[in-house]
Design an enzyme around this catalytic site. Structure first.
Site, mmCIF file in Angstrom:
data_model
loop_
_atom_site.group_PDB
_atom_site.id
_atom_site.type_symbol
_atom_site.label_atom_id
_atom_site.label_comp_id
_atom_site.label_asym_id
_atom_site.label_seq_id
_atom_site.Cartn_x
_atom_site.Cartn_y
_atom_site.Cartn_z
ATOM 1 N N ARG A 68 -8.071 71.218 30.644
ATOM 2 C CA ARG A 68 -8.796 72.453 30.337
ATOM 3 C C ARG A 68 -8.173 73.205 29.159
ATOM 4 O O ARG A 68 -8.889 73.822 28.368
ATOM 5 C CB ARG A 68 -8.835 73.346 31.584
ATOM 6 N N HIS A 72 -10.257 74.709 25.957
ATOM 7 C CA HIS A 72 -10.239 76.125 25.580
ATOM 8 C C HIS A 72 -9.561 76.347 24.230
ATOM 9 O O HIS A 72 -9.825 77.343 23.566
ATOM 10 C CB HIS A 72 -9.566 76.961 26.677
ATOM 11 N N VAL A 76 -12.068 77.503 20.130
ATOM 12 C CA VAL A 76 -11.745 78.756 19.432
ATOM 13 C C VAL A 76 -10.975 78.428 18.152
ATOM 14 O O VAL A 76 -9.846 77.963 18.208
ATOM 15 C CB VAL A 76 -10.914 79.687 20.353
ATOM 16 N N GLY A 78 -11.209 75.880 16.372
ATOM 17 C CA GLY A 78 -10.860 74.467 16.318
ATOM 18 C C GLY A 78 -9.603 74.135 17.110
ATOM 19 O O GLY A 78 -8.956 75.010 17.688
ATOM 20 N N ASN A 100 -9.808 83.020 30.030
ATOM 21 C CA ASN A 100 -8.431 82.518 30.150
ATOM 22 C C ASN A 100 -7.559 83.333 31.098
ATOM 23 O O ASN A 100 -6.688 82.783 31.775
ATOM 24 C CB ASN A 100 -7.763 82.510 28.771
ATOM 25 N N PRO A 169 -18.065 78.970 27.258
ATOM 26 C CA PRO A 169 -19.183 79.357 28.127
ATOM 27 C C PRO A 169 -18.716 79.935 29.462
ATOM 28 O O PRO A 169 -17.796 79.394 30.078
ATOM 29 C CB PRO A 169 -19.963 78.050 28.352
ATOM 30 N N HIS A 199 -14.995 68.371 35.356
ATOM 31 C CA HIS A 199 -14.974 69.113 36.622
ATOM 32 C C HIS A 199 -14.952 68.176 37.834
ATOM 33 O O HIS A 199 -15.151 68.628 38.959
ATOM 34 C CB HIS A 199 -16.159 70.087 36.698
ATOM 35 N N THR A 249 -12.830 64.636 45.834
ATOM 36 C CA THR A 249 -11.560 64.101 45.315
ATOM 37 C C THR A 249 -11.132 64.853 44.046
ATOM 38 O O THR A 249 -11.250 64.322 42.942
ATOM 39 C CB THR A 249 -11.732 62.603 44.968
HETATM 40 C C1 HEM Z 1 -19.852 73.246 30.276
HETATM 41 C C2 HEM Z 1 -19.317 74.445 30.307
HETATM 42 C C3 HEM Z 1 -18.121 74.777 31.135
HETATM 43 C C4 HEM Z 1 -17.990 75.874 31.925
HETATM 44 C C5 HEM Z 1 -19.022 76.976 32.128
HETATM 45 C C6 HEM Z 1 -16.705 75.788 32.565
HETATM 46 C C7 HEM Z 1 -16.197 76.735 33.439
HETATM 47 C C8 HEM Z 1 -15.062 76.567 34.204
HETATM 48 C C9 HEM Z 1 -14.589 77.498 35.180
HETATM 49 C C10 HEM Z 1 -15.228 78.835 35.511
HETATM 50 C C11 HEM Z 1 -13.487 76.969 35.758
HETATM 51 C C12 HEM Z 1 -12.635 77.586 36.860
HETATM 52 C C13 HEM Z 1 -11.658 78.564 36.258
HETATM 53 C C14 HEM Z 1 -11.070 79.492 37.288
HETATM 54 O O1 HEM Z 1 -11.762 79.838 38.239
HETATM 55 O O2 HEM Z 1 -9.898 79.886 37.125
HETATM 56 C C15 HEM Z 1 -13.250 75.699 35.125
HETATM 57 C C16 HEM Z 1 -12.212 74.857 35.432
HETATM 58 C C17 HEM Z 1 -11.960 73.676 34.782
HETATM 59 N N1 HEM Z 1 -12.612 73.208 33.660
HETATM 60 FE FE1 HEM Z 1 -14.354 73.908 32.933
HETATM 61 N N2 HEM Z 1 -16.083 74.650 32.155
HETATM 62 C C18 HEM Z 1 -16.896 74.001 31.277
HETATM 63 C C19 HEM Z 1 -16.603 72.842 30.582
HETATM 64 C C20 HEM Z 1 -15.415 72.161 30.677
HETATM 65 C C21 HEM Z 1 -15.000 71.110 29.795
HETATM 66 C C22 HEM Z 1 -15.788 70.631 28.585
HETATM 67 C C23 HEM Z 1 -13.788 70.673 30.225
HETATM 68 C C24 HEM Z 1 -12.903 69.612 29.674
HETATM 69 C C25 HEM Z 1 -13.329 68.581 28.975
HETATM 70 C C26 HEM Z 1 -13.466 71.450 31.403
HETATM 71 C C27 HEM Z 1 -12.361 71.278 32.190
HETATM 72 C C28 HEM Z 1 -12.050 72.034 33.297
HETATM 73 C C29 HEM Z 1 -11.012 71.675 34.242
HETATM 74 C C30 HEM Z 1 -10.215 70.401 34.241
HETATM 75 C C31 HEM Z 1 -10.943 72.726 35.165
HETATM 76 C C32 HEM Z 1 -9.957 72.871 36.335
HETATM 77 C C33 HEM Z 1 -8.675 73.504 35.801
HETATM 78 C C34 HEM Z 1 -7.567 73.713 36.832
HETATM 79 O O3 HEM Z 1 -7.683 73.320 37.986
HETATM 80 O O4 HEM Z 1 -6.546 74.316 36.430
HETATM 81 N N3 HEM Z 1 -14.452 72.368 31.620
HETATM 82 N N4 HEM Z 1 -14.209 75.481 34.173
#
Ligand code: HEM
Ligand SMILES: *[C@@H]1O[C@H](CO)[C@@H](O)[C@H](O)[C@H]1NC(C)=O
Ligand SMILES: *[C@@H]1O[C@H](CO)[C@@H](O)[C@H](O)[C@H]1NC(C)=O
Ligand SMILES: *[C@@H]1O[C@H](CO)[C@@H](O)[C@H](O)[C@H]1NC(C)=O
Length: 326
Positions: A68, A72, A76, A78, A100, A169, A199, A249
């Site tokens: 993640r 992120h 921003v 690049g 963040n 987003p 995800h 999982t």
């Molecule tokens: C498509 C739009 C996306 C949205 C709206 C989104 C939103 C989110 C949100 C809200 C969380 C939880 C954060 C929290 O509650 O603290 C999350 C977690 C995460 N996102 Fe996304 N995300 C998106 C795309 C991506 C992309 C493109 C990646 C990586 C290629 C990604 C990787 C992750 C990962 C691995 C987590 C878990 C992080 C952790 O457990 O520490 N996400 N995302």
């Protein structure tokens, strides 16, 4: 006639020159390559991998957190490690921006990688490249696909708080907004659906899925009530309570994320938007049928995301400490 034929030849010649110039411009804007550290720091890959593997052995979730960080960062200004810069009294970074704040994690692991790499080859490897390599190693360590990471990025001396708020987003986004926020980074809707497969690992906080589990109708009833038991409906209560993004999982990188979407068990509103009767349903279906199709498109997406406006050549710097500019 002869005069106009000569004029036509001049126009063609001019067009050829313009095309060649455009191609040269395009290639100089993309100087990343897989061999950038082949001579200057061939040991970087082993060093990154060993720190990533031990961090994940200590805490499985860390792999997700690192993936993640890369996302992120790249959205921003690049992939320039702008996300890694700490706030100071005179500098506003990205860490406190809404997507963040209280949410991104793993900075200590990036620090540990940086010090291992600095010992090996001081002043050579950028923090931006460390993020790209560590994200790949995290995916691989959790069972996902492998790929060659393009490197040669340099680190920014600036960050953008507003960029972090506006470009990343929010989980309340609908399909159209998700698509346009990815398009703004040069990523297609197809890339967006494939990259969202990240995800399949990691956790989210109640504040980010509350509205979905209480108010949306495109959600399995049993799944909604299970999630409600760990996430009170009242805003401000239990905001930081965690739930797995993939209920089956969350520490294994496979295609279960898409299987959940088919069963209306996406945790975030934005997740379920990818399978909700719209244009991306077929792509989700295809990843349910074929994990290898998902893996191939995920890799394509990660490489494209890693190409988002890097600093190259003599732009930016190679930070000594990822948290501050030199
Ligand atoms: C498509 C739009 C996306 C949205 C709206 C989104 C939103 C989110 C949100 C809200 C969380 C939880 C954060 C929290 O509650 O603290 C999350 C977690 C995460 N996102 Fe996304 N995300 C998106 C795309 C991506 C992309 C493109 C990646 C990586 C290629 C990604 C990787 C992750 C990962 C691995 C987590 C878990 C992080 C952790 O457990 O520490 N996400 N995302
Ligand atoms: C970041 O989160 C903390 C803790 O929830 C909060 O006190 C602070 O106001 C937030 N910062 C910004 C800039 O929103
Ligand atoms: C989606 O985009 C529209 C138009 O830009 C905007 O008005 C709306 O607030 C956005 N919604 C979400 C949830 O991001
Ligand atoms: C659900 O929607 C209602 C009506 O818009 C709103 O008052 C309530 O705060 C929402 N609940 C959650 C948990 O989002």
């Amino acid at each position: 006639m002869a005069a106009s034929a000569a004029a036509a030849r001049r126009v063609v010649a001019l067009l050829v020159i313009l095309v060649l110039l455009a191609l040269a411009g395009a290639s100089s804007a993309q100087q990343l390559s897989t061999g950038f550290y082949s001579y200057s720091c061939p040991g970087v890959y082993g060093a990154v991998k060993s720190v990533v593997e031990s961090a994940i052995a200590k805490e499985k979730r860390m792999g997700a957190s690192i993936v993640r960080l890369f996302f992120h960062d790249c959205f921003v200004q690049g992939c320039d490690a702008s996300l890694l810069l700490d706030d100071t009294s005179s500098f506003q970074g990205e860490k406190m921006a809404t997507p963040n704040n209280g949410s991104v994690r793993g900075f200590e692991v990036i620090d540990a990688i940086k010090s291992a790499v600095e010992k090996l080859c001081p002043g050579v490897v950028s923090c931006a490249d460390i993020l790209a390599i560590a994200a790949r190693d995290s995916v691989v360590t959790l069972g996902g696909p492998n790929w060659d990471v393009k490197v040669g990025r340099r680190d920014s001396t600036t960050a953008s708080f507003s960029g972090a708020n506006n470009n990343i987003p929010p989980p309340s986004s609908g399909l159209a907004n998700l698509t346009s926020l990815f398009a703004a980074q040069g990523l297609s809707q197809k890339d967006m659906v494939a990259l969202s497969g990240a995800h399949t690992i990691g956790q989210a906080r109640c504040t980010n899925f509350r509205a979905h589990i209480y108010n949306d109708t495109d959600i399995d009833g049993g799944f909604a009530s299970t999630r409600q038991s760990g996430c009170p409906s009242t805003s401000g209560q239990g905001d930081n309570n965690l739930a797995p993004l993939d209920l089956q999982t969350p520490t294994v990188f496979e295609n279960n994320y898409y299987k959940n979407l088919l069963a209306k068990k996406g945790l975030l509103h934005s997740d379920q938007e990818l399978f909700n009767g719209g244009a991306t349903d077929a792509q989700v279906q295809s990843y349910v049928s074929s994990q290898s199709a998902f893996f191939a498109d995920f890799v394509t997406g990660m490489v494209k995301m890693g190409d988002v406006t890097p600093l190259t050549g003599s732009a930016g710097q190679i930070r000594k400490n990822c948290r501050r500019i030199n």
